[in-house]
Write an enzyme that holds these catalytic residues in place. Structure first.
Site, PDB file in Angstrom:
ATOM      1  N   ASP A  84      43.874  -2.847  44.681  1.00 19.60           N
ATOM      2  CA  ASP A  84      43.897  -3.178  43.254  1.00 19.60           C
ATOM      3  C   ASP A  84      43.409  -2.044  42.357  1.00 19.60           C
ATOM      4  OD1 ASP A  84      44.228  -4.606  40.945  1.00 19.60           O
ATOM      5  OD2 ASP A  84      42.542  -5.956  41.244  1.00 19.60           O
ATOM      6  N   HIS A 125      45.185 -12.262  43.434  1.00 13.02           N
ATOM      7  CA  HIS A 125      43.912 -12.801  42.944  1.00 13.02           C
ATOM      8  C   HIS A 125      43.976 -14.325  42.872  1.00 13.02           C
ATOM      9  CE1 HIS A 125      42.998  -8.743  41.943  1.00 13.02           C
ATOM     10  NE2 HIS A 125      43.772  -8.685  40.893  1.00 13.02           N
ATOM     11  N   HIS A 173      47.001  -0.579  41.523  1.00 17.05           N
ATOM     12  CA  HIS A 173      47.340   0.086  40.262  1.00 17.05           C
ATOM     13  C   HIS A 173      46.764   1.487  40.423  1.00 17.05           C
ATOM     14  CE1 HIS A 173      47.980  -4.009  38.938  1.00 17.05           C
ATOM     15  NE2 HIS A 173      46.722  -4.291  39.190  1.00 17.05           N
ATOM     16  N   ARG A 218      38.090  -4.045  31.194  1.00 15.73           N
ATOM     17  CA  ARG A 218      39.481  -3.945  30.775  1.00 15.73           C
ATOM     18  C   ARG A 218      39.596  -3.119  29.481  1.00 15.73           C
ATOM     19  NH1 ARG A 218      42.684  -7.978  27.891  1.00 15.73           N
ATOM     20  NH2 ARG A 218      44.805  -8.200  28.675  1.00 15.73           N
ATOM     21  N   ARG A 247      49.990 -14.859  31.446  1.00 14.15           N
ATOM     22  CA  ARG A 247      49.556 -14.414  30.116  1.00 14.15           C
ATOM     23  C   ARG A 247      50.576 -13.486  29.471  1.00 14.15           C
ATOM     24  NH1 ARG A 247      45.394 -10.865  31.158  1.00 14.15           N
ATOM     25  NH2 ARG A 247      45.547 -11.207  33.404  1.00 14.15           N
TER      26      ARG A 247
HETATM   27 ZN    ZN Z   1      46.070  -6.161  39.751  1.00 12.32          ZN
END
Ligand code: ZN
Length: 458
Positions: free
Chosen positions: A324, A273, A60, A85, A214
């Site tokens: 990541d 992950h 990302h 987060r 999710r």
């Molecule tokens: Zn990720």
């Protein structure tokens, strides 16, 4: 004007036939390996040790600008992934397309300098801060593509489908509205992303990524994957215990169990992950042929848990590594962190070595093969017909001097610094020379400008 064919000659190279000496690699004008000839006289660009340059399977890009900013304890007595987060979402209130392009270029440059030939970008920052689409639905995807035009890295772009704020299908929070699309709007975004990618070379690829169990309805996973039938499919699988609990409560099964029961994962899939899996899930996932996309540095940074590499590889599972959150971009460190996590857990050494392969050799070949699969890219080996994604080591450095074969590779991964990487090519494009990206100064200056504006008043 037609480009000339390029040649690289290496004193030693890890080819599809193992270690060979005095290897001449002939590269076509469009960037594919035309021939690999050992025992050749020197010619073309000279290298000490030539390796395949693997794909970075998960990134990302924008999160690079947060690196190092989240190391203080938050209001929770036990800081966790979830406090990180929340800060990420605050950061997202500010990012504009110019900043995203500058950050993506910096990340791609660092990936190349770290030895990665390809950026597989899990791209979910689609919309304006209030959630409204830009006039061009694929504005942000186009900025990642522009960055790849500037850096020359091989790009596999994965537009990410993100529909809900949780398994209960709650609406997206303020921090998530930049990611969200309905199914219909997401299909249009995929088409627009495909058009944006057409400005890159023929090695660029499109894939697709349902964000996680999710954020998307499990019933629509197959339809999302079918939007790009020719490309790879990526999804965040099971990173955090709270995520496993949420999926278990909603769907009666843990995320990996759910995916195994769905029958969906196969060689097209890369599941990111896999830090929260039971032994049975680990062997079950290995048997599907899907790639486990590991991000050991970020997973350490976020306290995600330890992937069971010993069991997964022991059962024939395929792995790739990615950076990541991009808190630190280093191919060697990702591999080292993965191996050390197994040693710390098990109290062993050479945890991922086999009787015929050293730790470094086994890991390196595994992530080259798995990385190519995760990127949907014809690469991962020094072999005719594949893209010339290559990395040259400088073996005159003290850590590598006088070494050969698997010991040389082990020393690159476990002992040497990033300065061991002298040259990197992506699909024949010679982008890192003498350890530096050919456009480093301009890309770094643009990045500095972007983060100055971003960080002021954070
Ligand atoms: Zn990720």
């Amino acid at each position: 004007m037609a480009k000339d064919r390029a040649k690289i000659w290496a004193k030693t190279a890890l080819t599809e036939d193992g270690w060979q000496k005095d290897v001449l690699v002939d590269i076509t004008a469009d960037g594919r390996i035309a021939g690999v000839t050992p025992d050749s006289p020197p010619g073309g660009h000279r290298a000490d040790c030539l390796l395949p340059a693997p794909a970075n399977c998960h990134s990302h890009a924008f999160q690079r600008a947060m690196a190092g900013l989240t190391e203080r304890r938050g209001p929770d007595p036990r800081d966790s992934f979830w406090t990180w987060r929340r800060l990420m979402f605050r950061f997202l209130d500010r990012l504009d397309p110019d900043q995203v392009e500058a950050i993506a270029a910096f990340v791609q440059m660092e990936m190349l300098e770290a030895g990665f030939g390809t950026n597989v970008e899990f791209h979910y920052l689609h919309h304006q801060p209030d959630g409204r689409p830009y006039a061009n639905l694929a504005e942000m995807a186009g900025r990642v593509v522009s960055a790849a035009n500037d850096t020359g890295i091989g790009l596999t772009l994965l537009p990410v489908h993100y529909e809900f704020g949780g398994c209960d299908r709650r609406p997206l929070s303020a921090g998530q509205v930049r990611f969200g699309n309905s199914e219909a709007q997401f299909a249009r975004l995929v088409d627009a992303s495909r058009r944006a990618l057409s400005s890159l070379g023929p090695d660029a690829r499109l894939g697709v990524a349902p964000h996680s169990l999710r954020a998307v309805a499990p019933q629509s996973l197959g339809a999302t994957a079918a939007l790009v039938p020719e490309g790879p499919v990526h999804m965040h699988l099971a990173e955090q215990p709270a995520e496993v609990d949420e999926v278990l409560a909603a769907y009666g099964r843990r995320p990996t169990e759910y995916m195994l029961d769905s029958g969906l994962p196969d060689g097209r899939w890369c599941l990111i992950h896999a830090t929260q899996m039971t032994p049975a899930e680990t062997t079950g996932l290995a048997a599907t042929g899907a790639v486990a996309g590991l991000c050991p540095i970020t997973e350490s940074s976020l306290g995600d848990g330890i992937f069971d590499g010993v069991r997964f590889l022991g059962h024939g599972g395929r792995i790739a590594v990615g950076s990541d959150s991009n808190i630190r971009i280093s191919l060697a460190e990702e591999l080292r962190t993965l191996e050390y996590s197994q040693r710390l857990r098990d109290g062993t050494r050479a945890a991922l070595a086999t009787p015929d392969r050293s730790t470094g050799r086994r890991l390196y070949e595994a992530v080259c093969a798995g990385g190519a699969a995760s990127a949907g890219r014809e690469g991962g080996r020094i072999a005719p017909g594949l893209w010339a994604d290559l990395l040259a080591l400088d073996t005159s450095l003290p850590d590598l001097d006088g070494l050969a074969g698997d010991t040389l590779l082990d020393s690159f991964i476990f002992a040497a610094g990033q300065d061991a990487i002298a040259d990197v090519w992506s699909a024949g494009r010679h982008l890192v020379r003498g350890g530096r990206h050919i456009a480093r100064d301009a890309i770094a200056a643009r990045y500095r400008d972007a983060i100055h504006r971003l960080r002021s008043g954070l």
